[in-house]
Scaffold this motif. Sequence first.
Motif, PDB file in Angstrom:
ATOM      1  N   ASP A  79       0.596  -1.116  -0.113  1.00 33.39           N
ATOM      2  CA  ASP A  79       0.134   0.037  -0.149  1.00 33.39           C
ATOM      3  C   ASP A  79       0.763   1.435   0.019  1.00 33.39           C
ATOM      4  O   ASP A  79       0.394   2.257  -0.410  1.00 33.39           O
ATOM      5  N   ALA A  80       2.012   1.473   0.739  1.00 27.77           N
ATOM      6  CA  ALA A  80       2.695   2.326   0.885  1.00 27.77           C
ATOM      7  C   ALA A  80       4.107   2.057   1.036  1.00 27.77           C
ATOM      8  O   ALA A  80       4.644   1.102   1.467  1.00 27.77           O
ATOM      9  N   VAL A  81       4.989   3.025   0.759  1.00 29.77           N
ATOM     10  CA  VAL A  81       6.399   3.185   1.019  1.00 29.77           C
ATOM     11  C   VAL A  81       6.775   4.366   1.889  1.00 29.77           C
ATOM     12  O   VAL A  81       6.445   5.379   1.765  1.00 29.77           O
ATOM     13  N   PHE A  82       7.300   4.161   3.084  1.00 29.77           N
ATOM     14  CA  PHE A  82       7.642   5.431   3.851  1.00 29.77           C
ATOM     15  C   PHE A  82       9.348   5.152   4.069  1.00 29.77           C
ATOM     16  O   PHE A  82      10.048   4.430   4.348  1.00 29.77           O
ATOM     17  N   LEU A  83       9.683   6.370   3.377  1.00 31.64           N
ATOM     18  CA  LEU A  83      11.290   6.411   2.981  1.00 31.64           C
ATOM     19  C   LEU A  83      11.955   7.802   3.026  1.00 31.64           C
ATOM     20  O   LEU A  83      11.380   8.716   3.284  1.00 31.64           O
ATOM     21  N   ASP A  84      13.294   7.492   3.582  1.00 32.86           N
ATOM     22  CA  ASP A  84      14.177   8.696   3.696  1.00 32.86           C
ATOM     23  C   ASP A  84      14.613   9.288   2.385  1.00 32.86           C
ATOM     24  O   ASP A  84      14.157   8.708   1.371  1.00 32.86           O
ATOM     25  N   ILE A  85      14.884  10.571   2.350  1.00 31.80           N
ATOM     26  CA  ILE A  85      15.379  11.204   1.198  1.00 31.80           C
ATOM     27  C   ILE A  85      16.888  11.004   0.754  1.00 31.80           C
ATOM     28  O   ILE A  85      17.268  10.666  -0.371  1.00 31.80           O
ATOM     29  N   ARG A  86      17.503  11.332   1.751  1.00 32.49           N
ATOM     30  CA  ARG A  86      19.271  11.306   1.400  1.00 32.49           C
ATOM     31  C   ARG A  86      19.661  10.035   1.996  1.00 32.49           C
ATOM     32  O   ARG A  86      19.967   9.889   2.974  1.00 32.49           O
ATOM     33  N   PHE A 111       5.432   1.737 -12.555  1.00 35.54           N
ATOM     34  CA  PHE A 111       5.072   0.275 -12.155  1.00 35.54           C
ATOM     35  C   PHE A 111       3.341   0.694 -12.587  1.00 35.54           C
ATOM     36  O   PHE A 111       2.864   1.862 -12.459  1.00 35.54           O
ATOM     37  N   ALA A 112       2.558  -0.389 -12.762  1.00 35.69           N
ATOM     38  CA  ALA A 112       1.015  -0.315 -13.195  1.00 35.69           C
ATOM     39  C   ALA A 112       0.138   0.159 -11.976  1.00 35.69           C
ATOM     40  O   ALA A 112      -0.523   1.010 -12.349  1.00 35.69           O
ATOM     41  N   ALA A 113       0.703  -0.240 -10.867  1.00 39.59           N
ATOM     42  CA  ALA A 113      -0.086   0.023  -9.850  1.00 39.59           C
ATOM     43  C   ALA A 113       0.841   0.417  -8.468  1.00 39.59           C
ATOM     44  O   ALA A 113       0.996  -0.360  -7.600  1.00 39.59           O
ATOM     45  N   PRO A 114       1.652   1.708  -8.832  1.00 40.36           N
ATOM     46  CA  PRO A 114       2.605   2.148  -7.696  1.00 40.36           C
ATOM     47  C   PRO A 114       2.014   2.258  -6.224  1.00 40.36           C
ATOM     48  O   PRO A 114       0.812   2.885  -6.165  1.00 40.36           O
ATOM     49  N   PRO A 115       2.743   1.985  -5.114  1.00 36.95           N
ATOM     50  CA  PRO A 115       2.141   2.155  -3.734  1.00 36.95           C
ATOM     51  C   PRO A 115       2.353   3.768  -3.586  1.00 36.95           C
ATOM     52  O   PRO A 115       2.948   4.424  -4.342  1.00 36.95           O
ATOM     53  N   GLN A 116       1.613   4.304  -2.763  1.00 34.20           N
ATOM     54  CA  GLN A 116       1.472   5.576  -1.879  1.00 34.20           C
ATOM     55  C   GLN A 116       3.040   5.645  -1.427  1.00 34.20           C
ATOM     56  O   GLN A 116       3.646   4.788  -1.065  1.00 34.20           O
ATOM     57  N   VAL A 117       3.429   7.000  -1.443  1.00 30.93           N
ATOM     58  CA  VAL A 117       4.588   7.509  -0.628  1.00 30.93           C
ATOM     59  C   VAL A 117       4.591   8.438   0.208  1.00 30.93           C
ATOM     60  O   VAL A 117       4.129   9.462   0.264  1.00 30.93           O
ATOM     61  N   VAL A 118       5.286   8.121   1.275  1.00 33.80           N
ATOM     62  CA  VAL A 118       5.458   8.983   2.648  1.00 33.80           C
ATOM     63  C   VAL A 118       6.813   9.182   2.683  1.00 33.80           C
ATOM     64  O   VAL A 118       7.488   8.332   3.139  1.00 33.80           O
ATOM     65  N   PHE A 119       7.378  10.587   2.743  1.00 35.14           N
ATOM     66  CA  PHE A 119       8.839  10.843   2.971  1.00 35.14           C
ATOM     67  C   PHE A 119       8.758  10.997   4.608  1.00 35.14           C
ATOM     68  O   PHE A 119       8.121  11.747   5.105  1.00 35.14           O
ATOM     69  N   VAL A 120       9.942  10.382   5.001  1.00 31.56           N
ATOM     70  CA  VAL A 120      10.289  10.752   6.401  1.00 31.56           C
ATOM     71  C   VAL A 120      11.852  11.014   6.292  1.00 31.56           C
ATOM     72  O   VAL A 120      12.655  10.206   6.329  1.00 31.56           O
ATOM     73  N   THR A 121      11.976  12.383   6.712  1.00 33.93           N
ATOM     74  CA  THR A 121      13.291  12.857   6.475  1.00 33.93           C
ATOM     75  C   THR A 121      13.862  14.038   7.573  1.00 33.93           C
ATOM     76  O   THR A 121      12.741  14.597   8.008  1.00 33.93           O
ATOM     77  N   ALA A 122      14.926  14.054   7.470  1.00 34.92           N
ATOM     78  CA  ALA A 122      15.447  15.207   8.317  1.00 34.92           C
ATOM     79  C   ALA A 122      15.492  16.531   7.629  1.00 34.92           C
ATOM     80  O   ALA A 122      16.022  17.734   8.117  1.00 34.92           O
ATOM     81  N   HIS A 123      15.286  16.542   6.177  1.00 36.82           N
ATOM     82  CA  HIS A 123      15.495  17.586   5.528  1.00 36.82           C
ATOM     83  C   HIS A 123      14.102  18.247   5.152  1.00 36.82           C
ATOM     84  O   HIS A 123      13.301  17.442   4.565  1.00 36.82           O
TER      85      HIS A 123
END
Length: 267
Positions: A54-61, A77-89
């Motif tokens: 359903d989703a990817v929670f990921l850093d940026i740097r 991707f045909a049906a990409p997951p949602q993206v939530v960024f979790v970063t210090a920047h």
Amino acid sequence: MLRVLAIDDEVPALEELAFLLRADPRIGQVICAGEAAGALRDLSRILVAGERLDAVFLDIRMPGLDGLDFTRLLTGFAAPPQVVFVTAHDDCAVTAFDLGALDYLLKPVRPERLAKAVGRLDEVVRRNAAVAEDAPPRPDDDEMVPVELAGRTRLVSRRAVTHVEAHGDYVRLHTHEGSFLVRMPLASLARRWQPAGFIRIHRSTLVASAHISELRFDGGRAAVQVGGELLPVSRRHTREVRDLLVRRFRHDDPARGSTPVPGLPGD
């Protein structure tokens, strides 16, 4: 329940994020990855196997493939997951939302802020599921597969793949530009790509029917011509391959400029 992927190259940050996500009752599973390139390959295997993410929670740097480039690749991707960024920047928020990010969280992550992001994710997933029931994806939609090439990750279009061969736990995708080794089971790929016209001609070979130009018979053995290669068809799959190509031959109308497949009988 939601199934998510968490990506961060810093182990303490990844462990903290995974702990907070697992504490949310709406999250059913958290898959962890320490770098984006490997996570992209894992994501491809998950989606090709027909599983849900359903989703990817990921850093940026992150070293190598960063979070923004990872998100750009997801659009293939045909049906990409949602993206939530979790970063210090905080300087990439505009770019992140331009790329379609669902949310942008700053480290250290506050539990209540993460819960709000999960709530938004849950709402979007439920809404998309309802829409998908009314309008399922078309089988001719393309799909992109991430592959490693000279230390870099690139995307190969399913439409460019002429045939696929099994190599143990890997498959080799053949295109006119070359071949690419990808870690995924052939059986899962065959199930997922069947609606797009891929057909099993052998226990270790999958072929895009659109790329078959000829069906040959020699001494009771069958083979299909795909580009410059002649690929053997096992006895078990011969009838299925023949019937498929006969249907295609009969559907073709020479008056419209289409070309029938040689080697097939006429009406």
